[in-house]
Design an enzyme around this catalytic site. Structure first.
Site: not given
Ligand code: NAG
Ligand code: NAG
Ligand code: NAG
Length: 314
Positions: A133, A138
């Site tokens: 990932e 974010e």
């Protein structure tokens, strides 16, 4: 699929882990094109967010997604008082999956507001965490600057010293350590996230994934050093001319092909949950996270992504 045109630039003064290459555009995702390249994931939030992800028909009929010309918008509901089922929002995932590639995200606006937890990331959901990932964008609750993070299985870690403008956080990428913290890099540019990003007209995020490194760059809209091929979103890019990456993940102690498989790009906006909810109390935001998200629809009028384009290069 088109054969990769990938040539390493021979500049010996640059460390091998940041050597760039030339790539040709394989996808140009703009406006209505988002509906062809992405599918809508009306799933429960695996991170326990106060969110109800809607399907494509619902998103379109409620205007939670909107495409016109060079604009694609995806947003949360900002008109309804909601409850335990969560605030309606959108999560989209590319139909295509990518191994070595470059992706350039031209983002005009990102979701902001107390309780928001937006993300632009790449993973293989069916094979997580074995397929790896990469979180490109974010953050939570409008706080701080962007954080770029890898999450892997055990055996992949980053060196303390790297050629990057960001600041290394935890070095071990192993998801099983410290509650899936991952190996992160904090971006040292306030305008890389939230209200400052939006006030500045957004900017560009780019990822280059090869078999020997992963690099991520961020350029604010008004920066003087935005590479011409990034700004124009043209048919080819040369990452060798992009300068020092914001985050550099070299293969010193991580064999990338064994920790990362073909990943989809996912763009999602959730609320509260495992991260935004956990730190809400110290964020300066009012009430409790779930209560605020449920009862203040108008606080989410700016909880939207606006994309000018996403370009993929191979
Ligand atoms: C949203 O994105 C983040 C990416 O960091 C991920 O951890 C989280 O599981 C995602 N939430 C949902 C519901 O997909
Ligand atoms: C849908 O959203 C777009 C972009 O925000 C806006 O211009 C348009 O007026 C909206 N349509 C409706 C029917 O509300
Ligand atoms: C990193 O890449 C180099 C060049 O391909 C390779 O020789 C080396 O074994 C790789 N390191 C790891 C840990 O996989």
């Amino acid at each position: 699929m088109k054969a990769a045109s990938f040539a390493f630039v021979a500049i010996s003064s640059i460390a091998p882990s940041v050597l760039g290459g030339t790539y040709s555009r394989s996808e140009n995702i703009v406006g209505q094109g988002f509906y062809n390249s992405f599918n809508f994931e009306a799933i429960g939030d695996p991170t326990n967010g106060r969110v109800q992800y809607v399907d494509r028909a619902t998103a379109m009929s409620r205007n939670l997604t909107f495409a016109s010309g060079n604009t694609f918008i995806m947003r949360a509901d900002s008109t309804s008082v909601t409850g335990a089922s969560g605030r309606p929002s959108v999560r989209i995932r590319t139909n295509n999956a990518y191994t070595t590639h470059v992706a350039v995200f031209d983002v005009a606006h990102m979701p902001q507001g107390c309780g928001t937890w937006p993300a632009i990331w790449e993973t293989d959901e069916a094979n997580w965490p074995r397929g790896g990932e990469v979180d490109i964008l974010e953050g939570v609750n409008d706080q701080g600057s962007n954080q770029v993070t890898l999450h892997t299985t055990s055996g992949c870690s980053m060196p303390a010293s790297r050629t990057q403008t960001g600041t290394s956080l935890q070095l071990d990428c192993n998801w099983a350590i410290n509650g899936n913290t991952g190996c992160g890099v904090r971006v040292n540019t306030a305008s890389s996230y939230g209200p400052s990003f939006n006030a500045n007209g957004g900017g560009w995020f780019a990822i280059e994934r090869t078999n020997t490194f992963i690099n991520v760059w961020f350029w604010p809209r008004n920066a003087g050093n935005v590479p011409a091929d990034v700004r124009s979103g043209g048919t080819a890019v040369n990452t060798g001319s992009w300068g020092t990456p914001t985050a550099n993940f070299p293969n010193t102690s991580c064999n990338f092909p064994s920790f990362f498989d073909a990943n989809n790009i996912i763009i999602n906006l959730t609320f509260c949950g495992d991260w935004a909810g956990a730190v809400y109390g110290s964020s300066g935001c009012p009430s409790t996270c779930n209560n605020f998200v449920d009862n203040n629809p108008s606080a989410f009028t700016n909880a939207y992504f606006q994309f000018n384009s996403i370009n993929i290069y191979k």
